[in-house]
Design a protein around this motif. Structure first.
Motif, PDB file in Angstrom:
ATOM      1  N   ALA A   1       0.833  -1.205   0.000  1.00  0.00           N
ATOM      2  CA  ALA A   1       0.000   0.000   0.000  1.00  0.00           C
ATOM      3  C   ALA A   1       0.867   1.254   0.000  1.00  0.00           C
ATOM      4  O   ALA A   1       0.557   2.252  -0.671  1.00  0.00           O
ATOM      5  N   ALA A   2       1.972   1.206   0.747  1.00  0.00           N
ATOM      6  CA  ALA A   2       2.901   2.344   0.768  1.00  0.00           C
ATOM      7  C   ALA A   2       3.509   2.571  -0.609  1.00  0.00           C
ATOM      8  O   ALA A   2       3.713   3.724  -1.029  1.00  0.00           O
ATOM      9  N   LYS A   3       3.781   1.487  -1.335  1.00  0.00           N
ATOM     10  CA  LYS A   3       4.291   1.629  -2.698  1.00  0.00           C
ATOM     11  C   LYS A   3       3.229   2.268  -3.591  1.00  0.00           C
ATOM     12  O   LYS A   3       3.545   3.125  -4.429  1.00  0.00           O
ATOM     13  N   VAL A   4       1.981   1.871  -3.418  1.00  0.00           N
ATOM     14  CA  VAL A   4       0.892   2.487  -4.185  1.00  0.00           C
ATOM     15  C   VAL A   4       0.867   3.987  -3.938  1.00  0.00           C
ATOM     16  O   VAL A   4       0.756   4.793  -4.874  1.00  0.00           O
ATOM     17  N   LEU A   5       0.997   4.400  -2.685  1.00  0.00           N
ATOM     18  CA  LEU A   5       0.968   5.827  -2.349  1.00  0.00           C
ATOM     19  C   LEU A   5       2.134   6.569  -2.996  1.00  0.00           C
ATOM     20  O   LEU A   5       1.955   7.693  -3.495  1.00  0.00           O
ATOM     21  N   ARG A   6       3.320   5.971  -2.987  1.00  0.00           N
ATOM     22  CA  ARG A   6       4.474   6.629  -3.623  1.00  0.00           C
ATOM     23  C   ARG A   6       4.241   6.780  -5.125  1.00  0.00           C
ATOM     24  O   ARG A   6       4.547   7.833  -5.713  1.00  0.00           O
ATOM     25  N   GLU A   7       3.698   5.731  -5.733  1.00  0.00           N
ATOM     26  CA  GLU A   7       3.515   5.752  -7.180  1.00  0.00           C
ATOM     27  C   GLU A   7       2.424   6.713  -7.616  1.00  0.00           C
ATOM     28  O   GLU A   7       2.547   7.378  -8.638  1.00  0.00           O
ATOM     29  N   ILE A   8       1.322   6.790  -6.871  1.00  0.00           N
ATOM     30  CA  ILE A   8       0.258   7.717  -7.295  1.00  0.00           C
ATOM     31  C   ILE A   8       0.699   9.160  -7.101  1.00  0.00           C
ATOM     32  O   ILE A   8       0.236  10.061  -7.817  1.00  0.00           O
ATOM     33  N   THR A   9       1.613   9.387  -6.153  1.00  0.00           N
ATOM     34  CA  THR A   9       2.189  10.726  -6.020  1.00  0.00           C
ATOM     35  C   THR A   9       3.001  11.063  -7.267  1.00  0.00           C
ATOM     36  O   THR A   9       2.892  12.161  -7.827  1.00  0.00           O
ATOM     37  N   ARG A  10       3.798  10.100  -7.710  1.00  0.00           N
ATOM     38  CA  ARG A  10       4.625  10.301  -8.914  1.00  0.00           C
ATOM     39  C   ARG A  10       3.774  10.441 -10.172  1.00  0.00           C
ATOM     40  O   ARG A  10       4.061  11.281 -11.045  1.00  0.00           O
TER      41      ARG A  10
END
Length: 281
Positions: free
Chosen positions: A197-206
C-alpha cells in the motif's frame, strides 16, 4: 514458583488464542467518506475479507462459515484481499469449494497475497480462482463498477513479494493497475501487504493519480503477543484505519479472518470481516 506461573500463563494464552480462532467471525463496520463520490454510489457496501489461509488447520467448515457470514451482509461487492490458501490445488480443492458460493451483485474480486505464491505456481491459482470459483482476480488490473450511468474504479495489485521473485509477468505495477481507471474517478485499490500500500501511495504521487481507499491485510494485527512487536516494526501500516494527507487517501489494514501457522490469535475481534459502507464526504 516462576516456572509454574510461566506455565500457567502459557496454557492460558494458548487456550485463549485457540478460542479466538474458533468462534464465528467478528463483523467490523467501517464507514468511509470519499470526496466527490458519485451520489449513485452513496451507501455502496463492500465486504472485505483477507488472510483466509485455507490449509492444514483451516478446513471446509471454516471456509463455508466465512462465505455464509459475508453473504449475510448482502454486500454490493466482495473484496478478497490476498492469502487465500496455504497449499496445492490437489489438496485444497475440496476445502475452498465454498468460495464459489460468494455472491454480490457487482461482483466478487480478489487480489494476490504473498502466501498465494508459496506452494502452487501462482498462475495456476489465478486460473483456478477465476474459472472454477468465479472470483475475478485483479492482478495489476481493474474493473469499472457502473451504477445508474456513474462509475467507480475497483483495482487489484500483484503482491509486493512479486517484486523480489523472478516470476515472469509478476510485479507490483501500480501504473498498469490504474491504467484502466479514468483520471479523477473514485478509486479503490486492493494491495495485500501494507508495505505494498505504501508503494501504491508513492507511485500515485509520482503519477499524479487518484486513489481514495487502499485495502490491505497481511499483518494479522500481530496475531500473537510475542510476534506483535515484529508486525508493528516491519510494516508501515499495521492495523486499522489510516489517512495519507498528501494524496487524500485512506488505508484500512485488516487483521484478517484467520491466522498463519498455529491456530492462535490474541482476541476474537481480530478474526474480522470488514463491512465497508461508502459515503460522500
Amino acid at each position: 514458583m516462576h516456572t509454574i506461573v510461566a506455565l500457567l500463563l502459557a496454557i492460558f494464552f494458548t487456550l485463549e488464542g485457540l478460542y479466538s480462532t474458533s468462534v464465528k467471525p467478528t463483523i467490523k463496520n467501517l464507514h468511509i467518506k470519499i470526496n466527490s463520490l458519485p451520489p449513485e454510489f452513496e451507501d455502496f457496501r463492500i465486504a472485505m475479507v483477507s488472510d483466509i489461509h485455507a490449509g492444514p488447520s483451516v478446513g471446509k467448515h471454516r471456509v463455508f462459515e466465512i462465505v455464509e457470514t459475508v453473504n449475510s451482509l448482502n454486500p454490493d461487492a466482495i473484496a478478497i484481499v490476498g492469502d487465500f490458501v496455504d497449499g496445492y490445488i490437489k489438496n485444497m480443492a475440496n476445502r475452498i469449494e465454498p468460495f464459489k458460493h460468494f455472491h454480490a451483485p457487482y461482483g466478487v474480486y480478489g487480489a494476490l497475497g504473498n502466501h498465494d505464491y508459496f506452494f502452487e505456481p501462482v498462475d495456476n491459482w489465478i486460473t483456478y480462482f477465476s474459472e472454477k470459483l468465479g472470483i475475478k482476480m485483479l492482478v495489476n488490473d481493474a474493473v469499472l463498477l457502473k451504477k445508474d450511468g456513474k462509475e467507480l474504479c475497483f483495482v487489484g495489485t500483484d503482491d509486493l513479494l512479486a517484486d523480489f521473485l523472478n516470476v515472469r509477468g509478476h510485479i507490483l505495477d501500480v501504473e498498469q493497475a490504474l491504467s484502466q481507471c479514468p483520471v479523477n474517478i473514485s478509486t479503490i485499490v486492493m494491495a495485500h501487504q501494507p508495505n505494498g500500500a505504501a508503494k501504491v501511495l508513492r507511485e500515485i504521487t509520482r503519477l499524479n493519480r487518484r486513489v481514495d481507499l487502499i485495502l490491505s491485510g497481511h499483518t494479522h494485527a500481530g496475531q500473537m503477543f510475542i510476534t506483535l512487536p515484529f508486525g508493528y516494526l516491519f510494516n508501515i501500516y499495521f492495523f486499522g484505519h489510516y489517512f495519507y494527507a498528501p494524496t487524500d487517501t485512506q488505508i484500512y489494514v485488516s487483521s484478517g479472518i484467520n491466522y498463519w501457522g498455529p491456530p492462535l490469535k490474541m482476541f476474537p475481534s481480530l478474526c474480522e470481516i470488514v463491512n465497508i459502507r461508502l459515503l460522500k464526504a
